[in-house]
Design a protein around this motif. Structure first.
Motif, mmCIF file in Angstrom:
data_model
loop_
_atom_site.group_PDB
_atom_site.id
_atom_site.type_symbol
_atom_site.label_atom_id
_atom_site.label_comp_id
_atom_site.label_asym_id
_atom_site.label_seq_id
_atom_site.Cartn_x
_atom_site.Cartn_y
_atom_site.Cartn_z
ATOM 1 N N LEU A 37 0.835 -1.207 0.000
ATOM 2 C CA LEU A 37 0.000 0.000 0.000
ATOM 3 C C LEU A 37 0.863 1.247 0.000
ATOM 4 C CD1 LEU A 37 -2.800 -1.086 2.480
ATOM 5 C CD2 LEU A 37 -3.004 -0.689 0.040
ATOM 6 N N LEU A 38 1.980 1.170 0.692
ATOM 7 C CA LEU A 38 2.871 2.327 0.731
ATOM 8 C C LEU A 38 3.414 2.630 -0.656
ATOM 9 C CD1 LEU A 38 4.089 4.288 2.751
ATOM 10 C CD2 LEU A 38 5.996 2.731 3.029
ATOM 11 N N ARG A 39 3.800 1.585 -1.378
ATOM 12 C CA ARG A 39 4.313 1.793 -2.733
ATOM 13 C C ARG A 39 3.216 2.259 -3.678
ATOM 14 N NH1 ARG A 39 9.234 2.770 -1.930
ATOM 15 N NH2 ARG A 39 9.949 1.426 -0.262
ATOM 16 N N LEU A 40 2.016 1.761 -3.464
ATOM 17 C CA LEU A 40 0.932 2.114 -4.372
ATOM 18 C C LEU A 40 0.416 3.526 -4.119
ATOM 19 C CD1 LEU A 40 -1.125 -1.197 -4.489
ATOM 20 C CD2 LEU A 40 0.086 -0.144 -6.375
ATOM 21 N N THR A 41 0.367 3.904 -2.861
ATOM 22 C CA THR A 41 -0.199 5.222 -2.558
ATOM 23 C C THR A 41 0.849 6.313 -2.566
ATOM 24 O OG1 THR A 41 0.098 4.841 -0.208
ATOM 25 C CG2 THR A 41 -2.027 4.244 -1.149
ATOM 26 N N ASP A 46 -1.501 7.838 3.961
ATOM 27 C CA ASP A 46 -2.512 7.207 3.115
ATOM 28 C C ASP A 46 -2.450 5.692 3.232
ATOM 29 O OD1 ASP A 46 -3.243 9.672 2.368
ATOM 30 O OD2 ASP A 46 -2.370 9.606 0.357
ATOM 31 N N ALA A 47 -1.228 5.194 3.290
ATOM 32 C CA ALA A 47 -1.074 3.736 3.379
ATOM 33 C C ALA A 47 -1.690 3.213 4.667
ATOM 34 C CB ALA A 47 0.401 3.366 3.314
ATOM 35 N N GLU A 48 -1.478 3.938 5.751
ATOM 36 C CA GLU A 48 -2.038 3.469 7.014
ATOM 37 C C GLU A 48 -3.560 3.569 7.014
ATOM 38 O OE1 GLU A 48 -1.185 4.194 11.730
ATOM 39 O OE2 GLU A 48 0.110 5.100 10.232
ATOM 40 N N ASP A 49 -4.055 4.668 6.452
ATOM 41 C CA ASP A 49 -5.514 4.799 6.359
ATOM 42 C C ASP A 49 -6.111 3.686 5.509
ATOM 43 O OD1 ASP A 49 -5.394 6.970 7.922
ATOM 44 O OD2 ASP A 49 -5.608 8.446 6.312
ATOM 45 N N LEU A 96 9.074 8.059 -1.382
ATOM 46 C CA LEU A 96 8.644 7.020 -0.451
ATOM 47 C C LEU A 96 9.720 6.570 0.505
ATOM 48 C CD1 LEU A 96 6.260 4.590 -2.170
ATOM 49 C CD2 LEU A 96 5.944 5.941 -0.156
ATOM 50 N N SER A 97 10.936 6.907 0.240
ATOM 51 C CA SER A 97 11.959 6.462 1.177
ATOM 52 C C SER A 97 12.005 7.376 2.393
ATOM 53 C CB SER A 97 13.318 6.428 0.500
ATOM 54 O OG SER A 97 13.642 7.700 0.047
ATOM 55 N N ARG A 98 11.060 8.288 2.479
ATOM 56 C CA ARG A 98 10.917 9.093 3.694
ATOM 57 C C ARG A 98 9.757 8.547 4.495
ATOM 58 N NH1 ARG A 98 15.617 11.761 3.583
ATOM 59 N NH2 ARG A 98 16.112 11.910 1.411
ATOM 60 N N GLY A 99 9.933 8.539 5.779
ATOM 61 C CA GLY A 99 8.874 8.042 6.637
ATOM 62 C C GLY A 99 7.775 9.070 6.785
ATOM 63 N N ALA A 100 6.894 8.777 7.709
ATOM 64 C CA ALA A 100 5.760 9.673 7.898
ATOM 65 C C ALA A 100 6.231 11.041 8.371
ATOM 66 C CB ALA A 100 4.802 9.060 8.910
ATOM 67 N N GLY A 101 7.258 11.063 9.181
ATOM 68 C CA GLY A 101 7.735 12.325 9.685
ATOM 69 C C GLY A 101 8.834 12.937 8.832
#
Lengths: 200, 390
Positions: A37-41, A46-49, A96-101
């Motif tokens: 989901l992380l790669r797709l979104t 968004d991935a967590e949601d 995407l190689s950055r985290g949520a923060g």
């Protein structure tokens, strides 16, 4: 073993009213669904949601799960479809190689004695690959991620995305070709670095 | 008559080989992308949201819409007031022999037995195999009240233990640093061994990119347009095996070992790229002059042909019903049977039977015993042969 029968058992338990059994399924499959989901979104939030939404939707439709496929395949299909419908028409902007923060996600340390420079290099390369992935059309990106990232078979991808196998192959080839073109500079850098290593 | 090999075809082949290598590298890069774990345990919020959901019949009636309406709020208040008045006005007359209420039996829709205790508290091995971070993200006790497992356990514990042992073994195998790819060679795509490996692949976390691209592959790719025929025979061998294979092929199919000119269609290229480390012969295998040439003077000698099977014998009336086509190296043309409805022998077409025979000739006959599976390490020195089907 967390096998198919076990999943089916948990599903039936959950249907019987013990919703805590669903928590086992969530804990069992969240780690496998989240990277996809992380790669797709393209966004951690968004991935967590979507991850939560996937499980909620699966719970709501649990009566429709007849065990024809494995529970993971079923829930994976829900997740991918949710991500695809959420991403269509919305560009991905966050690397995407950055985290949520915003902190960089460490790449996998596969040798145990990797020096930090190499890790940084790899993180930078992953960033560029992800940016190239983000630039793909959602359908093409999904096929690449499902095939290369998650290792699904063509038949499974065709079933999940709802397209013929030939279309999966064509999309995959086009997507990889486009990625190759976008990563052309990376190819040059790698070949030059390998040549330098060879000279040394 | 088109020659088997031209300089242009070699250029095309080199270009195709380069493209394939780049596609394979793209695939490796995507496979190697990091797989971050979710930052928090999502099971707790999911369960909370599940618990907060209204019953199904209310949702079907449009609970949110009903609850949001003003009339619903007024009706609720009126009903509460009426109930209060009713309670206050009713006389409190306890009976002499109060009826003891029967204990409510918990009935379930499916008469499902309760969850066995080992599922609620999975053993350490399973936790280790699933995720290294799963201990950090254990749910809070408030979010997951500890269930009281019933003494009736339905799951066969011996089967569970056996499955867990098999899973641990496979996960350990997949996590070995020297294993690049694990594959099974089975006669058919179905069977327990394949599902076992797939199960292990699905269950095993990909901690490192080097262990990621693990996919059960077959030894050859089948043309989707022509089921039953192998269009490419792909095989991974080292240098020694490569030499051995070359010798074997030259002995068995002299004059037929050539590479396919032109570019392959996207599905074939995708299949080839999926096979991982791919290399092509940069130039065609030199064709040995037939030994008997000198004894026959200046005459043209057809290439030596392995005639063990009627399909491979040009003069045989075997299963191949197509009229033979005259083809071969310039000056050494001979009649070849054609499989399929092609008007000329398609380069790169390889009957399935031939692929198996090559496997046996190399001493890697893994096709003989259905269901008999083995894990093998693919070596980095890999080649793809495109053979001409006579």
């Amino acid at each position: 073993m967390a096998g198919r029968d076990d999943d089916q058992y948990l599903v039936e338990t959950c249907r019987a009213g013990q919703s805590e059994a669903f928590g086992i399924l969530v804990r069992r499959y969240r780690d496998r669904l989240h990277p996809t989901l992380l790669r797709l979104t393209g966004r951690a939030e968004d991935a967590e949601d979507l991850l939560q939404e996937t499980f909620l939707r699966a719970f709501a439709k649990l009566n429709r799960f007849h065990g024809d496929s494995s529970f993971y395949t079923w829930i994976y299909r829900i997740a991918v479809n949710l991500a695809l419908s959420a991403r269509r028409g919305r560009p991905i902007t966050l690397p995407l190689s950055r985290g949520a923060g915003g902190e960089p996600l460490d790449p996998a340390d596969d040798h145990g004695r990797t020096d930090p420079g190499l890790r940084l290099e790899r993180a930078e390369r992953d960033d560029r690959i992800q940016n190239a992935l983000n630039a793909l059309a959602p359908d093409h990106r999904a096929v690449v991620i499902l095939k290369d990232f998650d290792g699904l078979r063509y038949e499974e991808i065709a079933e999940i995305v709802g397209i013929p196998i030939g279309t999966v192959r064509s999309r995959l080839h086009r997507a990889r070709s486009e990625l190759r073109e976008r990563l052309r500079t990376l190819f040059g850098e790698e070949s030059s670095s390998s040549a330098a290593n060879h000279r040394n | 008559m088109k020659p088997f090999w031209t300089p242009a075809s070699t250029a095309n082949l080199t270009r195709l080989a380069r493209q394939l290598r780049e596609l394979a590298r793209v695939r490796q890069w995507v496979v190697g992308l990091p797989r971050p774990k979710p930052p928090a345990d999502v099971s707790a919020p999911v369960l909370i949201r599940i618990a907060a959901q209204p019953p199904l019949w209310l949702r079907l009636l449009g609970w949110r819409r009903v609850a949001a309406s003003r009339s619903f709020a007024v009706g609720t208040r009126l009903a509460s007031a009426a109930a209060l008045v009713l309670i206050l006005t009713l006389p409190c007359t306890p009976t002499a022999d109060p009826v003891k209420p029967k204990p409510i039996q918990e009935t379930t829709l499916f008469d499902t037995p309760p969850i066995p205790p080992d599922l609620w508290n999975p053993p350490e091995s399973a936790v280790l195999a699933e995720s290294t971070d799963s201990n950090d993200s254990k749910p809070t006790p408030s979010a997951h009240p500890e269930p009281q497992p019933s003494p009736t356990v339905v799951v066969n514990l011996d089967v569970e233990r056996r499955h867990q042992a098999g899973r641990r073994r496979l996960v350990a195998l997949l996590d070995r640093p020297d294993v690049q790819r694990v594959f099974e060679v089975v006669e058919s795509l179905d069977g327990p061994s394949r599902s076992l490996v797939e199960e292990a692949l699905h269950r095993s976390p990909r901690r490192s990119k080097d262990y990621g691209p693990i996919t059960p592959v077959r030894r050859f790719a089948v043309d989707p347009e022509r089921p039953g025929e192998a269009i490419v025979f792909a095989m991974t061998v080292d240098t020694h095996e490569r030499t051995q294979l070359t010798d074997t092929l030259e002995q068995s199919f002299a004059g037929c070992v050539i590479v396919e000119p032109g570019s392959a269609p996207p599905p074939v290229v995708t299949l080839l790229a999926d096979m991982g480390q791919i290399d092509f012969l940069d130039e065609p295998v030199p064709i040995k002059p037939p030994e008997a040439e000198s004894s026959r003077g200046a005459g043209v000698v057809p290439p030596k042909l392995n005639t063990e099977h009627p399909d491979l014998n040009p003069s045989s009336d075997g299963p191949c019903r197509k009229p033979p086509v005259r083809a071969g190296v310039k000056g050494q043309e001979t009649d070849w049977p054609v499989s399929g409805n092609r008007s000329r022998p398609r380069l790169g077409r390889l009957p399935l039977l031939r692929a198996r025979r090559i496997g046996r000739a190399l001493g890697t006959d893994n096709f003989a015993r259905p269901g008999d599976h083995q894990a093998a390490k693919l070596r980095s020195d890999s080649i793809v042969w495109l053979l001409d089907a006579p």
